[in-house]
Design an enzyme around this catalytic site. Structure first.
Site, short mmCIF file in Angstrom:
data_model
loop_
_atom_site.label_atom_id
_atom_site.label_comp_id
_atom_site.label_asym_id
_atom_site.label_seq_id
_atom_site.Cartn_x
_atom_site.Cartn_y
_atom_site.Cartn_z
N GLY A 31 0.84 -1.19 0.00
CA GLY A 31 0.00 0.00 0.00
C GLY A 31 0.87 1.24 0.00
N GLN A 46 2.95 10.01 1.43
CA GLN A 46 4.27 9.38 1.50
C GLN A 46 5.18 9.76 0.33
OE1 GLN A 46 2.46 5.28 2.17
NE2 GLN A 46 4.41 5.07 3.23
N CYS A 48 6.14 -0.17 7.43
CA CYS A 48 5.75 0.95 6.58
C CYS A 48 6.94 1.34 5.70
CB CYS A 48 5.35 2.13 7.46
SG CYS A 48 4.90 3.61 6.55
N LEU A 49 6.67 1.64 4.44
CA LEU A 49 7.74 2.04 3.53
C LEU A 49 8.41 3.34 3.99
CD1 LEU A 49 6.05 1.30 0.08
CD2 LEU A 49 7.81 -0.06 1.21
N HIS A 78 -4.26 1.64 7.71
CA HIS A 78 -2.89 2.16 7.74
C HIS A 78 -2.71 3.27 6.70
CE1 HIS A 78 1.66 1.37 7.99
NE2 HIS A 78 1.54 2.14 6.93
N GLU A 79 -3.20 3.02 5.48
CA GLU A 79 -3.02 4.02 4.41
C GLU A 79 -3.88 5.26 4.64
OE1 GLU A 79 -0.52 3.62 2.67
OE2 GLU A 79 -0.27 1.49 3.09
N HIS A 83 -2.27 7.63 6.94
CA HIS A 83 -1.23 8.48 6.32
C HIS A 83 -1.84 9.78 5.79
CE1 HIS A 83 2.51 6.26 6.31
NE2 HIS A 83 1.96 5.18 5.80
ZN ZN Z 1 2.80 3.32 5.76
#
Ligand code: ZN
Length: 176
Positions: free
Chosen positions: A46, A51, A98-99, A140-141, A144
């Site tokens: 995701g 981000q 998380c990225l 989660h997304e 963000h």
């Molecule tokens: Zn994330």
């Protein structure tokens, strides 16, 4: 199409609260296409626009089916514009990563079932019901888009430990 740079903690932009997309025009479609490529390249499931430094309420996800070893890229791909959680039920705990927070994973409590209302990449309204990892990834997304990272959802003590670890890693990287 363009590969985008994924911002890493402690980049202050990750705290940005993204704005609603007024209409799904070509600029947003290009953003979605680039986000999808960037997500796959980073081997993420995701990615949220915040981000990649864009303050728009756009997320992309491709959450693999559970208990499936080989990931079929694109099978569960969704791009959501202005996603809103309209129902959240139950509780589940999952070790998230998380990225934007590389090298860290931690157990996070989330709703186990969610319903999300959004626009799809063509601008048509859709509603998604999700359970399991897909439900977790959606929450989660969407977090963000409100400037919230999964580490912000940890208990204060755990968060302090994680932040100290991240600070050390960040300083070590800068020292190189
Ligand atoms: Zn994330």
């Amino acid at each position: 199409m363009l590969l985008l740079e994924i911002l890493k903690y402690p980049d202050p932009f990750l705290k940005t609260k993204a704005s609603e997309v007024k209409s799904v025009e070509s600029e947003v479609k290009t953003l979605i296409a680039s986000m999808i490529e960037t997500m796959y390249l980073a081997k993420g499931i995701g990615l949220a626009a915040v981000q990649v430094g864009v303050a728009k309420r756009v997320i992309v996800l491709d959450v693999p089916d559970e208990n499936v070893e080989e990931r079929q890229k694109g099978k569960n791909l969704v791009a959501l514009v202005n996603p809103v959680i309209v129902k959240a039920e139950g509780e589940t705990k999952y070790e998230e990563g998380c990225l934007s927070v590389p090298g860290i994973t931690a157990d996070v409590m989330r709703a186990s079932t969610v319903a999300v209302r959004a626009l799809d990449r063509e601008g048509s309204p859709i509603q998604i019901e999700a359970t399991g990892l897909f439900a977790i990834a959606l929450q989660h997304e969407i977090d963000h888009l409100d400037g919230v990272l999964f580490i912000d959802r940890l208990s204060r003590l755990k968060r302090e430990i994680v932040k100290r670890k991240l600070k050390k890693a960040f300083e070590a990287e800068r020292a190189l």
